[in-house]
Design an enzyme around this catalytic site. Sequence first.
Site, PDB file in Angstrom:
ATOM      1  N   GLY A 197       0.837  -1.196   0.000  1.00 14.54           N
ATOM      2  CA  GLY A 197       0.000   0.000   0.000  1.00 14.54           C
ATOM      3  C   GLY A 197       0.872   1.246   0.000  1.00 14.54           C
ATOM      4  O   GLY A 197       2.098   1.152   0.054  1.00 14.54           O
ATOM      5  N   ALA A 242      -2.870   0.115   6.974  1.00 15.21           N
ATOM      6  CA  ALA A 242      -4.198  -0.347   7.389  1.00 15.21           C
ATOM      7  C   ALA A 242      -5.258   0.507   6.705  1.00 15.21           C
ATOM      8  O   ALA A 242      -5.008   1.657   6.345  1.00 15.21           O
ATOM      9  CB  ALA A 242      -4.355  -0.232   8.899  1.00 15.21           C
ATOM     10  N   GLU A 280      -0.423 -10.564   3.440  1.00 10.28           N
ATOM     11  CA  GLU A 280      -0.166  -9.678   4.585  1.00 10.28           C
ATOM     12  C   GLU A 280      -0.431 -10.410   5.889  1.00 10.28           C
ATOM     13  O   GLU A 280       0.321 -10.277   6.861  1.00 10.28           O
ATOM     14  CB  GLU A 280      -1.053  -8.427   4.501  1.00 10.28           C
ATOM     15  CG  GLU A 280      -0.620  -7.472   3.394  1.00 10.28           C
ATOM     16  CD  GLU A 280      -1.597  -6.337   3.142  1.00 10.28           C
ATOM     17  OE1 GLU A 280      -1.166  -5.320   2.591  1.00 10.28           O
ATOM     18  OE2 GLU A 280      -2.787  -6.461   3.478  1.00 10.28           O
TER      19      GLU A 280
HETATM   20  C1  5RP Z   1      -3.169  -3.504   1.218  1.00  8.41           C
HETATM   21  C2  5RP Z   1      -3.469  -2.952   2.563  1.00  8.41           C
HETATM   22  C3  5RP Z   1      -2.991  -1.575   2.845  1.00  8.41           C
HETATM   23  O1  5RP Z   1      -2.165  -1.615   3.951  1.00  8.41           O
HETATM   24  C4  5RP Z   1      -4.181  -0.691   3.110  1.00  8.41           C
HETATM   25  O2  5RP Z   1      -5.042  -0.751   1.998  1.00  8.41           O
HETATM   26  C5  5RP Z   1      -3.746   0.763   3.361  1.00  8.41           C
HETATM   27  O3  5RP Z   1      -3.281   1.331   2.194  1.00  8.41           O
HETATM   28  P1  5RP Z   1      -2.662   2.783   2.136  1.00  8.41           P
HETATM   29  O4  5RP Z   1      -1.416   2.755   2.960  1.00  8.41           O
HETATM   30  O5  5RP Z   1      -2.391   2.995   0.675  1.00  8.41           O
HETATM   31  O6  5RP Z   1      -3.683   3.750   2.687  1.00  8.41           O
HETATM   32  O7  5RP Z   1      -4.055  -3.590   3.389  1.00  8.41           O
HETATM   33  O8  5RP Z   1      -3.779  -4.743   1.011  1.00  8.41           O
END
Ligand code: 5RP
Length: 238
Positions: free
Chosen positions: A33, A89, A109
């Site tokens: 992410g 997250a 993850e």
């Molecule tokens: C990916 C995830 C990411 O950690 C979650 O979507 C948060 O993303 P971002 O840091 O871009 O806000 O779980 O599967």
Amino acid sequence: MSNNHTVDDEKRAAAEAALEYVKPGMRLGLGTGSTAEHFVRALAPRVKAGLKLIAVATSERTATLAQELGIAVSDLNMVRHLDLTVDGADEIGPGLTVIKGGGGALLREKIVAFASKRMVVIADGAKLVDTLGRFPLPVEIARFGWHVTMERVAEAAARCGCSQNLMRLRGGEAHPFATDGGNYIADCAAESIPDPERLARSLEAIPGVVGHGLFIGMASIALIGKPAGVTTLELPHH
Ligand code: 5RP
């Protein structure tokens, strides 16, 4: 942080704060992410400067980025036990119960976090919530019978007292999103999840469910970027 800070500044600040938990010789899980990407980018100069680590990635995307930045990536099967995983997250609720999987990497993850002694979550301030569920819960499902599995997921959400249970196949039926493992993702708009433990158990009992985005009892520390700086939330005796 300045007054005109952005969400991305909060993500970067949280990611940089996580560097403090990284020690030489660690076996380290790298999340997926945009926030986890900030972490990988912040880590790379340290590795270049001589920090020795064994890194395992939670997605092909993160593995590619890490390697491009000069961080060697190992296979979890070879490393087996990790000291720390740093990951983003989608929502962080009471007791550091977390929704993940917005980027579609939830299964890897969770496997990586489960292999780690400690999981540090990094996020911007908007991710902190009183009740989980406003962010649609990602549920990784097998392709075979995906429609039926989605119905079972909706029923489980209703049974577990969620205020809504609207299901959507990620990417749409014509071009479904495929995870690194080749599965589909059903996003369950629950609006609120009053009992995440119960919902997690119910989802795990559905045969077509490969994994779900509820991470319960896994994170022990959350670093939250806020306009005034980074706040640390820590579970006692974890
Ligand atoms: C990916 C995830 C990411 O950690 C979650 O979507 C948060 O993303 P971002 O840091 O871009 O806000 O779980 O599967």
